[in-house]
Design a protein around this motif. Sequence first.
Motif: not given
Length: 212
Positions: A30-57
């Motif tokens: 559920x990445x609802x927005x603030x993409x820069x904030x999300x990508x900063x956390x992904x980079x901080x943790x040094x993980x390989x982002x593989x997919x986006x999961x969505x609970x609802x629309x």
Amino acid sequence: MRYTIIPVTAYQQNCTLLVCEQTNIAALVDPGGDIDVLLKEVKKQGVELESILVTHGHLDHVGGVAELAEKLSLPIIGPHIEDDFWIAALSEQCRMFGFPESAGFTPQRWLNDGDTVNVGNEVLQVIHCPGHTPGHVVFFSETQRLALVGDVLFKGSIGRTDFPKGNYETLIDSIQLKLWPLGEDVKFIPGHGPMSTFDAEMRSNPYVGAYR
């Protein structure tokens, strides 16, 4: 599996970064927005982002999905196809609630009750839990005893049912007949607010408590 909750948008929606610690592969739920904030956390943790999961629309859960998927060439998984009408109307949702314009999208995979989704070596069960929206799904890790419930259930409350195709009785059934049987020990991440456990909500939630 570890998880990090990242509140996004003016609605403080709980986007969750799930990481398989064996493989370092991750998914954003559920990445609802603030993409820069999300990508900063992904980079901080040094993980390989593989997919986006969505609970609802709803827009606070999917407002960043199309941009993130395009930017990183990520597959979009979920929700159930009954929420297609919400995703198709995403631009209208944004205008109505004063959110930045977001593009609609078509998931690479619609989900059904009983499906499974992998995050690295971790397996998430898919539980179709309509009521808040008709295509809402919940992701459940049996091994971690963790459920990502979107806007189905909150600490001390439940999801709204006054939106198009919402239904109060259906939502209560989803919680009591599909979530509670998973076990009292299950902890859950809601779409907004703090975490809780099914046991705590069974005992004290005024909408679905006093279950036992």
